[in-house]
Scaffold this motif. Structure first.
Motif, PDB file in Angstrom:
ATOM      1  N   VAL A   1       0.798  -1.257  -0.079  1.00 52.21           N
ATOM      2  CA  VAL A   1       0.370   0.241   0.378  1.00 52.21           C
ATOM      3  C   VAL A   1       0.991   0.942   0.141  1.00 52.21           C
ATOM      4  N   ARG A   2       2.092   1.555   0.901  1.00 54.96           N
ATOM      5  CA  ARG A   2       3.269   2.165   0.730  1.00 54.96           C
ATOM      6  C   ARG A   2       3.855   2.270   0.958  1.00 54.96           C
ATOM      7  N   HIS A   3       5.103   2.259  -0.588  1.00 52.10           N
ATOM      8  CA  HIS A   3       6.356   2.266  -0.400  1.00 52.10           C
ATOM      9  C   HIS A   3       7.080   2.951   0.065  1.00 52.10           C
ATOM     10  N   THR A   4       6.521   4.111   0.423  1.00 51.84           N
ATOM     11  CA  THR A   4       7.725   4.894   1.589  1.00 51.84           C
ATOM     12  C   THR A   4       6.962   5.635   3.034  1.00 51.84           C
ATOM     13  N   VAL A   5       7.082   5.875   3.560  1.00 50.00           N
ATOM     14  CA  VAL A   5       6.924   5.779   5.307  1.00 50.00           C
ATOM     15  C   VAL A   5       6.950   7.817   4.974  1.00 50.00           C
ATOM     16  N   GLU A   6       6.078   8.836   5.184  1.00 45.45           N
ATOM     17  CA  GLU A   6       6.937   9.990   5.822  1.00 45.45           C
ATOM     18  C   GLU A   6       7.061  10.323   7.544  1.00 45.45           C
ATOM     19  N   LEU A   7       8.288  10.274   8.034  1.00 40.04           N
ATOM     20  CA  LEU A   7       7.979  10.507   9.006  1.00 40.04           C
ATOM     21  C   LEU A   7       9.113  12.214   9.387  1.00 40.04           C
ATOM     22  N   ILE A   8       8.767  12.093  10.903  1.00 40.50           N
ATOM     23  CA  ILE A   8       9.173  13.685  11.425  1.00 40.50           C
ATOM     24  C   ILE A   8      10.449  12.552  12.348  1.00 40.50           C
ATOM     25  N   VAL A   9      11.175  12.820  11.887  1.00 37.10           N
ATOM     26  CA  VAL A   9      12.795  12.399  12.610  1.00 37.10           C
ATOM     27  C   VAL A   9      13.653  13.370  12.890  1.00 37.10           C
ATOM     28  N   PRO A  10      14.839  13.082  14.361  1.00 35.10           N
ATOM     29  CA  PRO A  10      15.713  14.036  14.148  1.00 35.10           C
ATOM     30  C   PRO A  10      16.528  13.598  12.888  1.00 35.10           C
ATOM     31  N   ALA A  11      17.480  14.925  12.658  1.00 40.80           N
ATOM     32  CA  ALA A  11      18.194  14.508  11.648  1.00 40.80           C
ATOM     33  C   ALA A  11      19.784  13.772  12.378  1.00 40.80           C
ATOM     34  N   ASN A  12      20.104  13.223  13.344  1.00 42.13           N
ATOM     35  CA  ASN A  12      20.751  12.055  13.643  1.00 42.13           C
ATOM     36  C   ASN A  12      20.816  10.891  14.514  1.00 42.13           C
TER      37      ASN A  12
ATOM     38  N   GLY B   1      -3.935 -13.013   4.523  1.00 43.91           N
ATOM     39  CA  GLY B   1      -4.997 -12.307   5.519  1.00 43.91           C
ATOM     40  C   GLY B   1      -4.637 -11.389   6.186  1.00 43.91           C
ATOM     41  N   ASP B   2      -3.457 -11.066   6.283  1.00 43.33           N
ATOM     42  CA  ASP B   2      -2.940 -10.486   7.309  1.00 43.33           C
ATOM     43  C   ASP B   2      -2.873  -8.953   6.598  1.00 43.33           C
ATOM     44  N   THR B   3      -2.691  -7.992   7.658  1.00 44.79           N
ATOM     45  CA  THR B   3      -2.228  -6.683   7.391  1.00 44.79           C
ATOM     46  C   THR B   3      -0.922  -6.985   7.877  1.00 44.79           C
ATOM     47  N   LEU B   4      -0.305  -5.717   7.340  1.00 44.50           N
ATOM     48  CA  LEU B   4       1.260  -5.380   7.795  1.00 44.50           C
ATOM     49  C   LEU B   4       1.109  -3.877   8.242  1.00 44.50           C
ATOM     50  N   HIS B   5       0.556  -3.176   9.292  1.00 44.73           N
ATOM     51  CA  HIS B   5       0.006  -1.963   9.791  1.00 44.73           C
ATOM     52  C   HIS B   5       1.555  -1.170  10.096  1.00 44.73           C
ATOM     53  N   ILE B   6       1.854   0.116  10.677  1.00 46.62           N
ATOM     54  CA  ILE B   6       2.699   0.621  11.085  1.00 46.62           C
ATOM     55  C   ILE B   6       3.415   0.294  11.716  1.00 46.62           C
ATOM     56  N   SER B   7       2.763   0.044  13.476  1.00 38.49           N
ATOM     57  CA  SER B   7       3.096  -0.801  14.012  1.00 38.49           C
ATOM     58  C   SER B   7       4.249  -2.188  14.049  1.00 38.49           C
ATOM     59  N   ALA B   8       4.156  -2.421  12.906  1.00 35.30           N
ATOM     60  CA  ALA B   8       4.330  -4.320  12.664  1.00 35.30           C
ATOM     61  C   ALA B   8       5.999  -3.529  12.727  1.00 35.30           C
ATOM     62  N   THR B   9       6.707  -2.265  12.480  1.00 32.81           N
ATOM     63  CA  THR B   9       8.177  -2.066  12.330  1.00 32.81           C
ATOM     64  C   THR B   9       7.988  -0.998  13.283  1.00 32.81           C
ATOM     65  N   THR B  10       9.691  -1.005  13.245  1.00 32.45           N
ATOM     66  CA  THR B  10      10.727  -0.630  14.411  1.00 32.45           C
ATOM     67  C   THR B  10      11.008   1.411  14.641  1.00 32.45           C
TER      68      THR B  10
ATOM     69  N   PRO C   1       5.504   9.092  12.820  1.00 27.37           N
ATOM     70  CA  PRO C   1       4.713   9.167  11.615  1.00 27.37           C
ATOM     71  C   PRO C   1       3.866  10.377  11.448  1.00 27.37           C
ATOM     72  N   THR C   2       4.447  10.741   9.570  1.00 27.16           N
ATOM     73  CA  THR C   2       3.297  12.274   9.849  1.00 27.16           C
ATOM     74  C   THR C   2       1.909  11.763  10.295  1.00 27.16           C
ATOM     75  N   ILE C   3       1.621  10.521  10.071  1.00 29.12           N
ATOM     76  CA  ILE C   3       0.181  10.158   9.970  1.00 29.12           C
ATOM     77  C   ILE C   3       0.074   9.350  11.775  1.00 29.12           C
ATOM     78  N   THR C   4      -0.862  10.520  12.533  1.00 22.41           N
ATOM     79  CA  THR C   4      -0.999  10.242  13.838  1.00 22.41           C
ATOM     80  C   THR C   4      -2.303   9.488  14.217  1.00 22.41           C
ATOM     81  N   ASP C   5      -3.235   9.868  13.285  1.00 23.63           N
ATOM     82  CA  ASP C   5      -4.906   9.024  13.810  1.00 23.63           C
ATOM     83  C   ASP C   5      -5.587   7.475  13.594  1.00 23.63           C
ATOM     84  N   ARG C   6      -4.567   6.987  13.223  1.00 22.74           N
ATOM     85  CA  ARG C   6      -4.588   5.356  12.979  1.00 22.74           C
ATOM     86  C   ARG C   6      -3.390   5.044  12.749  1.00 22.74           C
ATOM     87  N   ASP C   7      -3.277   3.332  13.189  1.00 17.14           N
ATOM     88  CA  ASP C   7      -2.529   2.549  13.211  1.00 17.14           C
ATOM     89  C   ASP C   7      -2.483   2.290  10.941  1.00 17.14           C
TER      90      ASP C   7
END
Length: 207
Positions: free
Chosen positions: A129-140, A156-165, A172-178
């Motif tokens: 669904v997403r080949h990239t994820v927009e993050l707000i992240v420290p430069a270092n 049938g499984d779904t991988l949400h953003i919470s499945a990664t560290t 993420p810039t999207i904060t209203d859902r997983d």
């Protein structure tokens, strides 16, 4: 953390299209360093080394060093212009970064253990669904990629953003859902879940 690069540069006092064309004939590119509440600094950088750095990938997420006559500046490329026909690099905008700089960057996603994934072994299709994820992240702490493990993923499984560290201090810039990053559908397709439909139908098949 994203890898780094270093480019030699010189301060630039000539501006305008004519000056830019003259620089390119000399094997140089016009560029500018801005940000960090300091004046913009026009510079020239070598065409060959810049092009090689860009083609290595990750140019817009890697922290680099610009060496201007011995004075080094930590930067991240924020934009670059290409020739519309030849794809030659024409200009680069660099943003100054420091230890407390926070950036918004698009981080690519990758998947591991595809060869042992039970769902894929059964003939399932990995729908990204997403080949990239927009993050707000420290430069270092900018990561090269966000890794999703398929070792236990079934059809049938779904991988949400919470499945990664995520790196410490990143979100993420999207904060209203997983939100959904990928699904493993049955052979021949499957039914989208509600979150996938919310992504605006941008699903693509990578496997």
């Amino acid at each position: 953390m994203a890898s780094s690069y270093e480019l030699k540069a010189s301060a630039r006092d000539r501006v305008g299209k004519g000056a830019a064309r003259a620089l390119r004939r000399e094997g140089l590119l016009p560029a500018v360093i801005y940000g960090d509440k300091k004046p913009a600094l026009p510079i020239t950088i070598p065409v060959k080394e810049t092009t090689l750095t860009l083609h290595k990938g990750g140019f817009l997420i890697n922290i680099g060093t610009i060496d201007i006559d011995g004075e080094k500046h930590q930067v991240i490329a924020k934009d670059f212009q290409l020739h519309p026909v030849r794809d030659d690099v024409l200009h680069v905008d660099f943003l100054r970064v420091s230890g407390n700089t926070t950036l918004t960057v698009d981080i690519p996603v990758t998947f591991i253990n595809e060869e042992t994934c039970p769902g894929l072994k059964k003939g399932g299709m990995l729908n990204v669904v997403r080949h990239t994820v927009e993050l707000i992240v420290p430069a270092n702490a900018i990561p090269e990629t966000l890794v999703f493990d398929l070792a236990k993923v079934e059809i049938g499984d779904t991988l949400h953003i919470s499945a990664t560290t995520l790196p410490e201090g990143a979100q993420p810039t999207i904060t209203d859902r997983d939100f959904t990053v990928a699904t493993l559908a049955a052979p021949g397709g499957g039914v989208q879940d509600d979150d996938e439909e919310a992504e605006g139908g941008e699903e693509e098949t990578s496997e």
